[in-house]
Scaffold this active site. Structure first.
Site, short mmCIF file in Angstrom:
data_model
loop_
_atom_site.label_atom_id
_atom_site.label_comp_id
_atom_site.label_asym_id
_atom_site.label_seq_id
_atom_site.Cartn_x
_atom_site.Cartn_y
_atom_site.Cartn_z
CG ASP A 45 35.87 107.70 39.35
OD1 ASP A 45 36.88 108.43 39.29
OD2 ASP A 45 35.72 106.70 38.64
CB CYS A 81 23.28 92.71 35.55
SG CYS A 81 22.12 93.01 36.90
#
Length: 366
Positions: free
Chosen positions: A143, A203
């Site tokens: 990443d 979420c």
């Protein structure tokens, strides 16, 4: 062996990927992805990346794998589980303890992930000729590179981008580190994974700062992970109280995902196991860290990259939210810290704590 045995090569490649520690494997094409490219452009145009200027500066390379490396033909998308053994939210009611995101409680995952990616890439280069596939070129990414990892992982069949914008796997829930190998080989792609979030809002509802203006869209400027890790200046006053005792990252939107019931405590490397001193650290100890102490405590940890000042800033916000007046002993000296942001956070915390009533001793047991 038949010349150009792609099927045999891919099967062997997946076996090798699992042998070096990856639990999720798939292949995606390296061509253009106009849908996710357009979404990225719109997200950046709305300023939702906050101060992460590097995302905008290399946005053109994020549009598709071939925008970063034109010779790429396929992407091997890989996932490594870091599913926590315990409840990531167990410290929510213990304000005197520091909450550190599950992925950061062990060693820096970039090191173990990159090592495994490089090992698999070397295997590809060495073994491809045996399958009649010539000598491929490969590049490995984690990443830290301008790669749209989650869309690629979805395209490769590893999972889907959930409403919290992170990858969700049917087998590993929300707990996957992602890595990629770009290659010049033309490999057969997997079928993209279908979104299985349905009507679930767990979420979205769990986010303390309402960082999701809509499902599947994150405003980083309100995200606790962004605020405690990427954001360098003072956290906006209206958000400080919502940080709670989170001092590095936030697991709330990940931890409540129903798909986690299928995830297992599956650490491929001992490096991912949490360090005992970070699973429930006391704020009073962390607030006393100077630069040398910070570097020593977080040597080999991803937390080290934010530096002592930003880390202590976060701990001061947590102290101010703790309701523990006894932390004033560590907070007050920091009101004159040489770093202006630290001093501002200390003054804010001191003002909050000076108006709190003494709390009974915590019943927390490590």
């Amino acid at each position: 062996m038949v010349k150009g045995d792609l099927t045999g090569f891919v099967e062997a490649l997946e076996r090798e990927a699992r042998a070096v520690g990856f639990c999720a494997f798939g292949i995606a094409p390296a061509g253009t992805d106009p849908v996710h490219g357009d979404r990225l452009s719109a997200w950046l145009a709305q300023g939702m990346h906050g101060t992460m200027a590097w995302m905008a500066e290399r946005a053109h390379q994020r549009q598709a794998p071939q925008a970063l490396w034109p010779e790429a033909r396929s992407v091997i998308a890989l996932g490594m589980s870091y599913a926590p053994a315990g409840d990531p939210l167990r410290l929510a009611a213990h304000g005197e303890r520091a909450r550190i995101s599950a992925y950061a409680q062990g060693a820096d995952y970039h090191d173990a992930l990159k090592k495994a990616l490089k090992a698999l890439a070397r295997w590809m280069v060495a073994e491809a000729p045996r399958y009649g596939l010539g000598s491929p070129q490969v590049k490995v990414f984690t990443d830290t590179a301008p790669v749209m990892e989650k869309p690629l992982a979805q395209a490769a069949g590893l999972g889907w981008q959930g409403k919290h914008t992170n990858l969700v796997s049917r087998d590993h829930g929300s707990w996957l580190f992602l890595g990629e190998i770009y290659t010049t080989l033309e490999l057969p792609p997997e079928q993209p994974t279908t979104d299985r979030c349905g009507s679930c809002r767990a979420c979205q509802d769990a986010c303390p700062t309402q960082a999701f203006p809509a499902p599947y869209r994150l405003d980083a400027r309100r995200c606790i992970s962004y605020l405690t890790i990427e954001h360098k200046g003072p956290v906006p006053i209206e958000l400080r109280g919502k940080l709670g005792n989170r001092i590095y990252g936030c697991d709330d939107c990940l931890a409540v995902c129903p798909w986690n019931k299928f995830a297992r405590d599956a650490h491929a490397f001992r490096a991912y196991l949490p360090r005992a001193e970070l699973t429930a650290a006391e704020l009073r100890d962390l607030l006393t860290l100077d630069d040398a102490g910070f570097r020593q405590l977080f040597s080999g940890s991803p937390i080290k990259r934010i530096g002592r000042n930003r880390f202590v800033r976060n701990c001061l916000y947590a102290a101010g939210n703790s309701g523990r007046a006894e932390l004033l002993e560590q907070v007050v000296p920091l009101c004159d810290d040489p770093d202006e942001v630290v001093a501002d956070a200390a003054q804010w915390a001191a003002a909050r704590l000076s108006h709190t009533k003494p709390q009974p001793s915590s019943s927390f047991k490590p």
